[in-house]
Write an enzyme that holds these catalytic residues in place. Structure first.
Site, mmCIF file in Angstrom:
data_model
loop_
_atom_site.group_PDB
_atom_site.id
_atom_site.type_symbol
_atom_site.label_atom_id
_atom_site.label_comp_id
_atom_site.label_asym_id
_atom_site.label_seq_id
_atom_site.Cartn_x
_atom_site.Cartn_y
_atom_site.Cartn_z
ATOM 1 N N THR A 96 1.251 2.336 0.607
ATOM 2 C CA THR A 96 1.841 2.511 1.944
ATOM 3 C C THR A 96 1.228 1.468 2.863
ATOM 4 O O THR A 96 0.027 1.520 3.155
ATOM 5 C CB THR A 96 1.537 3.920 2.491
ATOM 6 O OG1 THR A 96 2.090 4.884 1.606
ATOM 7 C CG2 THR A 96 2.152 4.106 3.872
ATOM 8 N N LYS A 171 9.409 5.050 5.258
ATOM 9 C CA LYS A 171 8.198 5.860 5.070
ATOM 10 C C LYS A 171 7.441 6.046 6.400
ATOM 11 O O LYS A 171 7.043 7.157 6.745
ATOM 12 C CB LYS A 171 7.314 5.164 4.029
ATOM 13 C CG LYS A 171 5.889 5.653 3.929
ATOM 14 C CD LYS A 171 5.702 6.744 2.936
ATOM 15 C CE LYS A 171 4.256 7.230 2.927
ATOM 16 N NZ LYS A 171 4.061 8.466 2.241
ATOM 17 N N LYS A 246 -3.867 7.072 9.350
ATOM 18 C CA LYS A 246 -3.502 5.745 8.825
ATOM 19 C C LYS A 246 -1.994 5.498 8.993
ATOM 20 O O LYS A 246 -1.575 4.447 9.471
ATOM 21 C CB LYS A 246 -3.875 5.652 7.335
ATOM 22 C CG LYS A 246 -3.417 4.349 6.702
ATOM 23 C CD LYS A 246 -3.345 4.409 5.176
ATOM 24 C CE LYS A 246 -2.528 3.230 4.656
ATOM 25 N NZ LYS A 246 -2.207 3.296 3.253
HETATM 26 P P1 NAD Z 1 -7.225 5.744 -3.647
HETATM 27 O O1 NAD Z 1 -8.223 5.205 -2.693
HETATM 28 O O2 NAD Z 1 -7.489 7.014 -4.372
HETATM 29 O O3 NAD Z 1 -6.892 4.633 -4.769
HETATM 30 C C1 NAD Z 1 -6.828 3.264 -4.529
HETATM 31 C C2 NAD Z 1 -7.324 2.555 -5.780
HETATM 32 O O4 NAD Z 1 -7.191 1.147 -5.587
HETATM 33 C C3 NAD Z 1 -8.796 2.835 -6.090
HETATM 34 O O5 NAD Z 1 -8.919 3.267 -7.434
HETATM 35 C C4 NAD Z 1 -9.473 1.496 -5.868
HETATM 36 O O6 NAD Z 1 -10.579 1.259 -6.739
HETATM 37 C C5 NAD Z 1 -8.334 0.540 -6.155
HETATM 38 N N1 NAD Z 1 -8.506 -0.774 -5.572
HETATM 39 C C6 NAD Z 1 -8.842 -1.100 -4.306
HETATM 40 N N2 NAD Z 1 -8.873 -2.444 -4.165
HETATM 41 C C7 NAD Z 1 -8.580 -2.973 -5.370
HETATM 42 C C8 NAD Z 1 -8.468 -4.290 -5.869
HETATM 43 N N3 NAD Z 1 -8.690 -5.343 -5.094
HETATM 44 N N4 NAD Z 1 -8.148 -4.460 -7.169
HETATM 45 C C9 NAD Z 1 -7.935 -3.376 -7.963
HETATM 46 N N5 NAD Z 1 -8.022 -2.103 -7.556
HETATM 47 C C10 NAD Z 1 -8.342 -1.912 -6.267
HETATM 48 O O7 NAD Z 1 -5.857 5.841 -2.814
HETATM 49 P P2 NAD Z 1 -4.570 6.741 -3.176
HETATM 50 O O8 NAD Z 1 -4.720 8.096 -2.606
HETATM 51 O O9 NAD Z 1 -4.244 6.558 -4.627
HETATM 52 O O10 NAD Z 1 -3.458 6.002 -2.283
HETATM 53 C C11 NAD Z 1 -2.878 4.762 -2.665
HETATM 54 C C12 NAD Z 1 -1.763 4.444 -1.673
HETATM 55 O O11 NAD Z 1 -0.787 5.482 -1.707
HETATM 56 C C13 NAD Z 1 -2.237 4.338 -0.217
HETATM 57 O O12 NAD Z 1 -1.551 3.277 0.400
HETATM 58 C C14 NAD Z 1 -1.851 5.687 0.374
HETATM 59 O O13 NAD Z 1 -1.609 5.628 1.768
HETATM 60 C C15 NAD Z 1 -0.578 5.989 -0.392
HETATM 61 N N6 NAD Z 1 -0.240 7.416 -0.492
HETATM 62 C C16 NAD Z 1 -1.204 8.338 -0.752
HETATM 63 C C17 NAD Z 1 -0.865 9.688 -0.845
HETATM 64 C C18 NAD Z 1 -1.923 10.727 -1.135
HETATM 65 O O14 NAD Z 1 -1.624 11.921 -0.957
HETATM 66 N N7 NAD Z 1 -3.107 10.343 -1.597
HETATM 67 C C19 NAD Z 1 0.472 10.091 -0.682
HETATM 68 C C20 NAD Z 1 1.454 9.117 -0.462
HETATM 69 C C21 NAD Z 1 1.081 7.771 -0.366
#
Ligand code: NAD
Length: 296
Positions: A96, A171, A246
């Site tokens: 997102t 979104k 966010k």
């Molecule tokens: P998270 O922090 O759990 O996961 C992000 C992952 O990206 C981590 O494992 C991290 O190590 C990895 N990462 C970061 N930088 C990196 C890089 N340079 N190279 C490789 N890996 C890297 O986050 P999440 O909850 O999985 O959310 C991911 C996205 O989805 C966000 O944009 C969030 O807003 C969106 N989202 C989350 C939810 C929710 O309920 N968690 C719902 C809808 C959308």
């Protein structure tokens, strides 16, 4: 199909697992070794860097990263995906981020010859695990058609929202409304109860009247009104207030760039910001009702 998957966090991990489950061969990368190990156990192969992942024999790459800065670094960095990926590879970013950043990265991908879609999701970690996410997709129709069977392994509602960045636009608009409506329900429920109405009676009235919305009838923030919602368990689990903050920030920033007023969205952002400052950022976003209630 050979698929690259980068970003195996709370959302990306279970999404990648669902692709493995339907028989795709996954090449994965994450900064966290533990997240990579979990996918390797399930049958994926580990890449040592984004560059190595881009150079492996993949037809599609999916990314699921925290925010726009990570997406830009992974795609546009000196040793990032675009510096190494074959132009035939379809790129799908499900993080997102703001629509403008999504359009910027997609334009750079196009210049390199790669088709790219923005495909943010709703449905949370539960939907990611169950493979029932909603994907809001921006990009060319032919690329959307190509992506559809892959997205269908991770979600059940796959919607083409128009050109590049439009998935992110849909979104942020939806989540801004969710933030506003949650505060509205919190305010109205608190007023009615403070004036003497029983919370369940009041919720019943609202939910059969013109004030009804998802925040009132499916996710009511007032404790004791519904079972199986965060309000019934001290606002644990669910969708964190900091994640709502966010998304409201993305909406405000996207609006600022095009001079579009988002008066209630900006107010909602400020309320979640002060809630977060008070140390409540990890509570579910329905806990914002605490701004209206005496501690009990
Ligand atoms: P998270 O922090 O759990 O996961 C992000 C992952 O990206 C981590 O494992 C991290 O190590 C990895 N990462 C970061 N930088 C990196 C890089 N340079 N190279 C490789 N890996 C890297 O986050 P999440 O909850 O999985 O959310 C991911 C996205 O989805 C966000 O944009 C969030 O807003 C969106 N989202 C989350 C939810 C929710 O309920 N968690 C719902 C809808 C959308």
């Amino acid at each position: 199909m050979n698929i690259g998957f980068l970003g195996l966090g709370n959302m990306g991990g279970p999404m990648a697992l669902n692709l493995v489950k339907v028989g795709h061969r996954l090449h994965v990368y994450d900064l966290s070794a533990a997240s990579v190990a979990h996918l390797v156990e399930a049958g994926a192969s580990a890449a040592s860097s984004p560059a190595a992942l881009a150079q492996s024999d993949v037809e599609v790459i999916v990314t699921m990263l925290p925010a726009a800065a990570h997406v830009k670094a992974v795609y546009l960095g000196d040793d990032g995906l675009l510096a190494h990926v074959h132009p035939s590879v379809l790129l799908i970013d499900s993080s997102t981020i703001d629509p403008q950043s999504a359009r910027e990265v997609a334009a750079a991908a196009r210049q390199h010859g790669n088709p790219m879609l923005d495909a943010p999701v709703s449905g949370g970690t539960g939907g990611a695990a169950a493979g029932t996410l909603t994907f809001m997709v921006g990009g060319e129709t032919t690329d959307f058609t190509r992506a559809q069977p892959i997205l269908a392994a991770m979600g059940k509602n796959i919607v083409h929202c128009g050109g590049s960045g439009n998935g992110q636009a849909a979104k942020v608009a939806n989540n801004m409304l969710l933030g506003i409506s949650m505060i509205g329900v919190a305010e109205a429920m608190s007023l009615g109860v403070a004036l003497g109405v029983d919370p369940k009676v009041l919720a019943g009235i609202i939910n059969t009247s013109s004030g009804r919305c998802w925040s009132s009838d499916t996710y009511n923030p007032f404790p004791g009104v519904m079972d199986n919602v965060p309000a019934a368990r001290g606002y644990s689990g669910g969708f964190g207030s900091d994640l709502m903050l966010k998304d409201l920030g993305l909406a405000s920033e996207a609006a600022r760039q095009i001079r579009q007023p988002v008066i209630l969205g900006a107010l909602a952002q400020q309320l979640y910001q002060s809630f977060s400052l008070q140390g409540h950022g990890s509570l579910d976003f329905s806990a914002i009702i605490d701004l209206y209630r005496k501690g009990d």
